[in-house]
Design an enzyme around this catalytic site. Sequence first.
Site, PDB file in Angstrom:
ATOM      1  N   LEU A 380      44.538  28.999  45.135  1.00 44.62           N
ATOM      2  CA  LEU A 380      44.827  29.084  46.403  1.00 44.62           C
ATOM      3  C   LEU A 380      43.938  30.129  47.314  1.00 44.62           C
ATOM      4  O   LEU A 380      43.971  29.936  48.470  1.00 44.62           O
ATOM      5  CB  LEU A 380      46.465  29.464  46.604  1.00 44.62           C
ATOM      6  CG  LEU A 380      47.469  28.671  46.073  1.00 44.62           C
ATOM      7  CD1 LEU A 380      48.917  29.584  46.238  1.00 44.62           C
ATOM      8  CD2 LEU A 380      47.504  27.368  46.795  1.00 44.62           C
ATOM      9  N   GLY A 381      43.491  31.000  46.582  1.00 46.39           N
ATOM     10  CA  GLY A 381      42.732  32.065  47.430  1.00 46.39           C
ATOM     11  C   GLY A 381      42.258  33.139  46.570  1.00 46.39           C
ATOM     12  O   GLY A 381      42.890  33.298  45.587  1.00 46.39           O
ATOM     13  N   GLY A 383      40.885  37.353  47.108  1.00 46.02           N
ATOM     14  CA  GLY A 383      40.793  38.498  47.947  1.00 46.02           C
ATOM     15  C   GLY A 383      40.224  39.708  47.058  1.00 46.02           C
ATOM     16  O   GLY A 383      39.606  39.586  46.088  1.00 46.02           O
ATOM     17  N   GLY A 384      40.261  40.772  47.979  1.00 45.95           N
ATOM     18  CA  GLY A 384      39.780  42.087  47.254  1.00 45.95           C
ATOM     19  C   GLY A 384      40.548  42.622  46.104  1.00 45.95           C
ATOM     20  O   GLY A 384      40.048  43.270  45.415  1.00 45.95           O
ATOM     21  N   PHE A 385      41.662  42.047  45.745  1.00 49.80           N
ATOM     22  CA  PHE A 385      42.400  42.612  44.676  1.00 49.80           C
ATOM     23  C   PHE A 385      43.057  41.528  43.730  1.00 49.80           C
ATOM     24  O   PHE A 385      43.863  41.698  42.855  1.00 49.80           O
ATOM     25  CB  PHE A 385      43.845  43.221  45.277  1.00 49.80           C
ATOM     26  CG  PHE A 385      43.675  44.299  46.172  1.00 49.80           C
ATOM     27  CD1 PHE A 385      43.535  45.614  45.620  1.00 49.80           C
ATOM     28  CD2 PHE A 385      43.504  44.196  47.576  1.00 49.80           C
ATOM     29  CE1 PHE A 385      43.213  46.798  46.653  1.00 49.80           C
ATOM     30  CE2 PHE A 385      43.284  45.365  48.542  1.00 49.80           C
ATOM     31  CZ  PHE A 385      43.183  46.526  47.850  1.00 49.80           C
ATOM     32  N   VAL A 388      44.705  34.117  43.588  1.00 51.22           N
ATOM     33  CA  VAL A 388      46.302  33.458  43.622  1.00 51.22           C
ATOM     34  C   VAL A 388      46.000  32.232  43.327  1.00 51.22           C
ATOM     35  O   VAL A 388      45.528  31.375  43.939  1.00 51.22           O
ATOM     36  CB  VAL A 388      46.490  33.979  45.198  1.00 51.22           C
ATOM     37  CG1 VAL A 388      48.195  33.222  45.141  1.00 51.22           C
ATOM     38  CG2 VAL A 388      46.531  35.149  45.571  1.00 51.22           C
ATOM     39  N   LYS A 403      49.711  35.968  41.530  1.00 54.92           N
ATOM     40  CA  LYS A 403      48.413  36.645  41.837  1.00 54.92           C
ATOM     41  C   LYS A 403      48.018  37.560  40.690  1.00 54.92           C
ATOM     42  O   LYS A 403      48.898  38.432  40.131  1.00 54.92           O
ATOM     43  CB  LYS A 403      48.864  37.534  43.031  1.00 54.92           C
ATOM     44  CG  LYS A 403      47.607  38.776  43.485  1.00 54.92           C
ATOM     45  CD  LYS A 403      47.766  39.097  45.145  1.00 54.92           C
ATOM     46  CE  LYS A 403      46.741  39.999  45.273  1.00 54.92           C
ATOM     47  NZ  LYS A 403      46.956  40.613  46.605  1.00 54.92           N
ATOM     48  N   ASP A 501      49.488  46.831  53.767  1.00 56.90           N
ATOM     49  CA  ASP A 501      48.182  45.574  53.959  1.00 56.90           C
ATOM     50  C   ASP A 501      48.655  44.618  54.936  1.00 56.90           C
ATOM     51  O   ASP A 501      48.552  43.379  54.409  1.00 56.90           O
ATOM     52  CB  ASP A 501      47.972  45.327  52.445  1.00 56.90           C
ATOM     53  CG  ASP A 501      46.593  44.549  52.224  1.00 56.90           C
ATOM     54  OD1 ASP A 501      45.698  44.899  53.494  1.00 56.90           O
ATOM     55  OD2 ASP A 501      46.362  44.049  51.557  1.00 56.90           O
TER      56      ASP A 501
END
Length: 696
Positions: A380-381, A383-385, A388, A403, A501
């Site tokens: 789905l995506g 990110g920096g962490f 997902v 995630k 966040d």
Amino acid sequence: MMFSKSLAFAIPFLLPLVLATITDEEFVFNGFSDSSGWDLQGSAVMLKNGILSLGTTNAGIVQPKSHAFYPSPFQMRNLTDSSIFSFSATFAFSILPSDCDESPNSLYRYSNTDDGITFVIAPNTSFTNVTSYGSFGLLDPNNNGKLSNHLVSIELDIRYNREFGDIDDNHVGININSLNSSVSSPAGYYTDDTVSDLHPLRLSSGKEMQVWIDYDQRLMQLNVSLAPIPEPKPKHSLLSHTIDLSQVLLDYMYVGFSSSSWDSYSGFILGCSFKMNGEPASLDYSKLPRVNTTQPVTSRCRPASQPINVLSISIIAFSTFVFLGSAGTLILLVPIILVVRRCYRYREIREDWELEFGPHRFSYKDLFHATDGFKDKQLLGTGGFGKVYKGLLQLSKQEVAVKVMSHDSKQGMKEFVAEVVSMGRLRHRNLVQLLGYCRRKGELLLVYEYMPNGSLDKHLYNLDPEKPSSGWALRFEIIKGVASGLFYLHEEWEQVVIHRDVKASNVLLDGEMNGRLGDFGLARLHDHGVEAHTTCVAGTRGYISPELARLGKATKATDVFAFGSFILEVACGRRPVGVNSHGEPQLLVDFVLKFWQRDLIVCMMDPRLGEEYVMEEAKLVLKLGLLCSHPSPVNRPSMRLVMQYLCGDTPFPEMPDAYLNIRSMSELHDNEIASGEYDLQYTSVQTSISSLSGGR
């Protein structure tokens, strides 16, 4: 001999007449072709679909400039009395991010302009001496402002350049012999006879727009108008500049377009028209070529598998086979190898203290099957962490988002998991529910309920003109929804939850397009009336408050600061931190402050909204965003007060004194030493607010 002398005597008088016969008085192009005859230099090229592209690289080599000039000069003055002629021009253009289409066959893949586009009237078509980037391909800094340049240009500028006195990164300017604008205005247009509210336009939105340029020699007035296609020419000009061009223009001048060539934006001219002493021919919109952007074509490389363990098992099996020397024994070993591989694939970290969290612990095996082995098609995506993935739990048939984060199990994992499980009990219509977790070697997996409409940032920054961005009514409801969720976290739940966040990519949209704040991977809990004990900086650049950057202490006020950046982002359609032409960070809050000071705050509204927003709601959101982004935490409103403002229960102060409290900001600056990249953020905000000390 007599004839030769007579001819020599007559040449100075005949030359203007000869030149006049080879010059034109007008042109009109509804699209272009290779046979259009334009003088193309640098990176300019005529595309097959009839578009004049400014900034195309040649074999992957980016050149610093791009020029396209009509081949014949225009006679700009009456040669008998040296008076300047009037002239008019119009052209249609489109500027869009160059990563709009990275497919190998794309017409636009290598078309890039970094500072925008200029319409230019020049004494010649040769700019071989220009070597600087970021100067529209017209002048080097050492020639900027010289009277000998004889240049008139109308800039459509999409980069903020402090060196040239730019007002922002989205403006129209009139330049005379210089890269510094004599007059400039935020890009937009007026729809009535009087100067009222400016309807803002984002030059780099990819939308097709039209510019009109008119010079009246009697009034010595140079006017510039801008409007989206197919809007008619506005009755009131965007820019009006009184200037005697007889001191600038030579007898014969060339007309064309210029830009720098870089790697961020693509500039296209779709059609143009020019005429001396009269109105230019209208462009035929039905004949103009179209800039058809497509969704970005991503090329994800599947992460390299880790063959070491499987290979080791295979080597062991092979060695055993050789050692035993029996095919029958190998057959017996095959099931053992499969079991070992299966156990290794699904192995997890489980410790005794996790027994109390049993109902909230998911097995890695279930999550592996739910996400189809965490394959890229389920992604789905990123990110920096972590990444997902979308998943479907086999037993309950519930859709989930998983995630996957890296973690160090030696540092506070018990306390962290305890907070994760506690937050699994949060229940609010504007929060994404955290269902549970799973731990594997080197990985922590958080399981959320799935939101079918994705994250808000994908709707805000949708660059496909065929797909409209989210309307104002939806955005305003999302803002109120996120505010309600934060109010619940800060004041209504049994403990205080600091999200840490808050940003557009962490606001997800459910099936009914309700905004829900998600991703509690960084959130921390503490009891009401007790201060939080977090001592590390966590969050996303642009949303991190000055005191959090310096002290690492997350509080409700740091969440409010992030919320302020978030609502400015939603209203303006811009990310909280941009980069200027010098590579320096530029804060969205600075731009909003600047326009607030000039009483043009609504010009910061996302131009894709057009006129479809409620003026009072827009002003409220923009001013509230500024108030929540105050550098001093004591001057930010609580989320309770934010909700009262948004719901109309409490009137928003016309001129909030707290925002002009320069003393508290000075104390922040003097008493604490900012660090790293966030010092830039604090200084930038402080400087902008200090400029408002006169108040408005």
